[in-house]
Scaffold this motif. Sequence first.
Motif, mmCIF file in Angstrom:
data_model
loop_
_atom_site.group_PDB
_atom_site.id
_atom_site.type_symbol
_atom_site.label_atom_id
_atom_site.label_comp_id
_atom_site.label_asym_id
_atom_site.label_seq_id
_atom_site.Cartn_x
_atom_site.Cartn_y
_atom_site.Cartn_z
ATOM 1 N N ALA A 468 -41.955 -43.250 -20.434
ATOM 2 C CA ALA A 468 -41.449 -44.574 -20.825
ATOM 3 C C ALA A 468 -41.407 -44.703 -22.347
ATOM 4 C CB ALA A 468 -42.314 -45.671 -20.208
ATOM 5 N N ALA A 469 -42.478 -44.285 -23.020
ATOM 6 C CA ALA A 469 -42.528 -44.405 -24.494
ATOM 7 C C ALA A 469 -41.429 -43.537 -25.115
ATOM 8 C CB ALA A 469 -43.904 -43.980 -24.996
ATOM 9 N N PHE A 470 -41.270 -42.332 -24.589
ATOM 10 C CA PHE A 470 -40.274 -41.391 -25.133
ATOM 11 C C PHE A 470 -38.850 -41.943 -24.940
ATOM 12 C CE2 PHE A 470 -37.381 -37.799 -24.464
ATOM 13 C CZ PHE A 470 -37.632 -37.017 -25.587
ATOM 14 N N THR A 471 -38.548 -42.420 -23.739
ATOM 15 C CA THR A 471 -37.177 -42.893 -23.480
ATOM 16 C C THR A 471 -36.902 -44.207 -24.217
ATOM 17 O OG1 THR A 471 -37.967 -43.780 -21.362
ATOM 18 C CG2 THR A 471 -36.783 -41.677 -21.298
ATOM 19 N N GLN A 472 -37.940 -45.011 -24.439
ATOM 20 C CA GLN A 472 -37.730 -46.229 -25.253
ATOM 21 C C GLN A 472 -37.325 -45.851 -26.673
ATOM 22 O OE1 GLN A 472 -41.304 -48.614 -24.756
ATOM 23 N NE2 GLN A 472 -40.258 -49.938 -23.292
ATOM 24 N N ASP A 473 -37.948 -44.801 -27.215
ATOM 25 C CA ASP A 473 -37.550 -44.329 -28.556
ATOM 26 C C ASP A 473 -36.068 -43.957 -28.571
ATOM 27 O OD1 ASP A 473 -40.057 -44.592 -29.584
ATOM 28 O OD2 ASP A 473 -40.572 -42.455 -29.472
ATOM 29 N N LYS A 474 -35.667 -43.208 -27.547
ATOM 30 C CA LYS A 474 -34.265 -42.759 -27.481
ATOM 31 C C LYS A 474 -33.323 -43.950 -27.339
ATOM 32 C CE LYS A 474 -35.265 -38.461 -27.818
ATOM 33 N NZ LYS A 474 -35.039 -37.823 -29.117
ATOM 34 N N MET A 475 -33.744 -44.908 -26.516
ATOM 35 C CA MET A 475 -32.871 -46.065 -26.272
ATOM 36 C C MET A 475 -32.746 -46.917 -27.535
ATOM 37 S SD MET A 475 -30.981 -47.112 -23.840
ATOM 38 C CE MET A 475 -29.720 -48.019 -24.706
#
Length: 569
Positions: A468-475
Amino acid sequence: MATSLKGTDVVVVGLGAAGGVAVLPLVQAGLEVVGLEAGTWLTRRDFAPDELRNNYRGWPQAVQKANHEIPTSRANTSSPAGPRLTIHPMQNAVGGTTLHYWAQSWRLNPWDFALVSRTRRRYGASRIPKGSTVEDWPFGYDELEPYYDKIEYEIGVSGHAGNVNGTIDARGNRFEGPRTRGYPMPPLRGTDFLEKMATAARSFGWHPFPGPAAINTRPYQNRSACMYHGFCNRGGCHVDAKNSTMVTTIPRAQATGRLNLVTRAHVTTLEVDNNGLMTGVNYVTDGTEYFQPAKVVLIAGYTYENVRMLLLSKSKAFPNGLSNNHGQVGRHYFSHHGQAGVTALFPWNTNSWYGLPAQGIAVDNWADDNFDHSGLDFIGGGNLWVYSDRRPIGAAGMSTFDRAPAWGSAWKAFVKDNADRTNSAYIQKTTLPYEDNYLDLDPVAKDPLGSPVIRITAEFKENERNIAAFTQDKMEEWYRGAGAIAVQRAPLGGAMGVSTHAYGGTRMGDNAETNVVDRWGFSHEVPNLGVLGASTMGTSGAHNPTLTVQALAWRTAEHLTKNWKNRRS
Ligand SMILES: Cc1cc2nc3c(=O)[nH]c(=O)nc-3n(C[C@H](O)[C@H](O)[C@H](O)COP(=O)(O)OP(=O)(O)OC[C@H]3O[C@@H](n4cnc5c(N)ncnc54)[C@H](O)[C@@H]3O)c2cc1C
Ligand code: SF4
């Protein structure tokens, strides 16, 4: 005393996404089928574009069985129960939740079927998260591919193929598994906003593409194309452009004359004989009890109800619930991690006042194992999904991004100016089963018939929160690249409440010690009992489940027809 009815070849319990598909291959093979559906038929008049009714009040009005048996939930055995939902997200009607779902119709990635072996091979065994009970599926993507293809054409799915027999097409999803042919219809159209997002993604070297949807983009099977007026996010389609099983496979099955579809039939328990073989099912209609005998029973009442029906069906042969002599019913439960979204504010209007949630742009560069995880603290990933859908009540609930108070005239002015300038991404993430996440019967809460409802004991673990933390960065990077002036992130995820993407509880696998059903979807312990739905799935991948559920349902039904003469019943 229940009235015993005339026997049939196969009883299917629940005529939604899974059961509504399975009935077709059964009757096409000449079997007599009784479909027992708790809800009723709905009509186009029931599918009015009414946000208040569809999104905030329980509907349909005719039967609200699900709303009276909403599971309770708690994060773990020592935490208190969370607040109970007032409306169950799932549907009671012929066609089930395909009537009001978003209709995103994804295939799983080949990696999702072989997550354990492929993770071990690429990163080492230590990368399987501690406490996870995840197993490889008993078969790979290749085995399900013909059934994905079958469903895409039987119900009608629009999209742009990214990999036909190994040939990559950059207009589709280059990360998808090879398919034998493209979609029967082109994708839903884009919008200026979605095009801006796609351009930003391309500027990072990512690969945006329109997502697949069970929605007509041209007349298909004599039904209309989508008109993009929206309000079908938790609402039905009043021009039959959304390909629910109510307008696709169920009427075709009925046309054979071999499907006897009984509505308002609330199945309560499943019956076995002294040898532990299914004899039929008990159901209640308006207080009257019936027993429907059958040679084979397929249950398809959605994950929570599949597990509940098994646990409530106790007998001498199965004192702990049907097919539960290995204690696996309710285990390996998880719900798709779709929390931890990201919301953006733009300095211009997005014109999302019409459109639908399946009309969007996806990025799969950070999903599944499409990128190198060597230096990362998780396995799996997320599908970044940005879509065009806005309704008045929902819009009024928008964030003020700390730029205005949350009440009063300043709030009103902010919402008036910005309601069409915000967008929320839906990020679905790989979610795994864990030893201490499970379903059982609630010791206190009961439905109106006096039977316990399901209790969820489950929470997202470190692997899911790290994704979740990683994909939030990408988003956030993606939104800012497209010109967002403010971005907000939701919490990384805690307790797993009631979900529209609920998996496991009757997991499929070759090992009868750790799985309820075999590779064909039939019980290891009761050979003439089959289970349909995501309750049989052992991994979620980063994409919505229903196309996989429907491909599996067709495969289970076809297996039954091919082996009908050798079945045990
Ligand atoms: C708002 C929303 C949006 C969604 N969007 C998507 C999406 O875009 N893409 C996607 O892949 N998935 C989506 N889903 C999830 C999708 O709806 C489910 O994966 C799918 O419907 C599950 O299929 P099912 O057959 O198991 O359950 P259902 O489709 O819910 O069907 C179950 C049927 O069984 C009946 N039933 C239940 N209990 C009994 C009983 N005891 N006796 C008799 N009948 C019974 C019910 O009335 C119902 O008709 C969404 C769900 C919601 C709520
Ligand atoms: S937006 Fe498309 S799928 Fe939704 S109600 Fe309108 S025509 Fe039907």
